[in-house]
Design a protein around this motif. Structure first.
Motif, PDB file in Angstrom:
ATOM      1  N   ILE A 186       0.907  -1.294   0.432  1.00 13.81           N
ATOM      2  CA  ILE A 186      -0.095  -0.544  -0.116  1.00 13.81           C
ATOM      3  C   ILE A 186       1.227   2.007   0.038  1.00 13.81           C
ATOM      4  CG2 ILE A 186      -1.222   1.254   0.986  1.00 13.81           C
ATOM      5  CD1 ILE A 186      -2.329  -1.595   2.802  1.00 13.81           C
ATOM      6  N   THR A 196      -9.863  -0.031  -2.358  1.00 11.81           N
ATOM      7  CA  THR A 196      -9.527   0.263  -1.693  1.00 11.81           C
ATOM      8  C   THR A 196     -10.571   1.188  -0.857  1.00 11.81           C
ATOM      9  OG1 THR A 196      -8.809   2.215  -3.141  1.00 11.81           O
ATOM     10  CG2 THR A 196      -6.920   0.929  -2.149  1.00 11.81           C
ATOM     11  N   LEU A 208     -10.020  -2.690   2.199  1.00 13.42           N
ATOM     12  CA  LEU A 208      -9.446  -3.521   1.294  1.00 13.42           C
ATOM     13  C   LEU A 208     -10.412  -4.954   0.500  1.00 13.42           C
ATOM     14  CD1 LEU A 208      -5.387  -4.403   1.316  1.00 13.42           C
ATOM     15  CD2 LEU A 208      -6.489  -2.574   0.887  1.00 13.42           C
TER      16      LEU A 208
END
Length: 184
Positions: free
Chosen positions: A100, A162, A171
Motif C-alpha cells: 500500500i 480500496t 481493501l
C-alpha cells in the motif's frame, strides 16, 4: 351382568360393530412408520449437506480493515491481513498481503504481491541491482512503483479496491491495475 354374557344368552343378536384394526394392519402401519422415520433420518442430513452452501450468505464485495490511513506514505509498505473465506463446505482464514502507498496525487492504492508471470510473491526494493522497483525472486520479473511490468511478466501487478473510512484503509476485491495504465 356384563355385556358379554348378554350376547351369550341371545345368540341371534350381533354385538355392536366397531372398526377394529387387524393384527396385520397394525404391523403394516408400525413397520411402515418406523421405516419412513429411519429413511428420513438418513436422507435429511444428506439433503442439508448438499444445499448448505446455498443457505449461507455470500461475503463477496466486503472490505477488510487493513491499516491506518495516517501510516501510509509514498513508499510502498507491506501489510498483512486475514480474509475469512468459504470454499463450498470448507471455511478457512487466509492470510493475504498488500503493498500500500500513496501516489503523487495523495490517493491511496494497494497492489497484490502476486507476480503475473508464474505467481511468486514480489517484494519492494529486494534487489540491489534494480532499486525502487518490485522484484520477483523466482524468475526476475520487475515492476515499477505503480505496478507496471518492466521485464518477464506479461501484465502489471493486480490492484485491490480500496476504501477510506474513519481514518482506516479498507481493501476489497482484486481488480486489474489502473495506476500502471496512468503511468504508461
Amino acid at each position: 351382568m356384563s355385556g358379554h354374557d348378554e350376547y351369550r344368552n341371545h345368540p341371534n343378536e350381533k354385538p355392536p360393530s366397531r372398526k377394529e384394526m387387524s393384527r396385520r394392519q397394525f404391523l403394516t402401519y408400525t413397520l411402515g412408520g418406523a421405516t419412513a422415520f429411519m429413511g428420513a433420518g438418513a436422507v435429511l442430513p444428506m439433503i442439508r449437506f448438499a444445499v448448505d452452501p446455498i443457505l449461507h450468505k455470500k461475503g463477496e464485495g466486503e472490505f477488510i480493515k487493513v491499516a491506518e490511513e495516517s501510516k501510509i506514505t509514498g513508499e510502498p509498505q507491506e501489510f498483512n491481513f486475514e480474509l475469512k473465506q468459504q470454499d463450498g463446505w470448507y471455511a478457512s482464514t487466509a492470510t493475504l498481503t498488500a503493498w500500500i502507498r500513496k501516489n503523487e496525487q495523495g490517493e491511496i492504492y494497494a497492489l497484490s504481491p502476486v507476480c503475473k508471470h508464474l505467481g511468486c510473491t514480489v517484494g519492494w526494493n529486494n534487489n540491489k541491482a534494480t532499486p525502487d522497483e518490485y522484484h520477483c525472486p523466482c524468475h526476475g520479473a520487475r515492476y515499477t512503483k505503480a505496478g507496471k511490468n518492466l521485464a518477464v511478466a506479461p501484465k502489471p501487478l493486480d490492484q485491490y479496491k480500496t476504501k477510506i473510512e474513519n481514518g482506516w484503509v479498507y481493501l476489497g476485491d482484486i481488480v486489474p491495475n489502473t495506476e500502471a495504465v496512468k503511468e504508461a
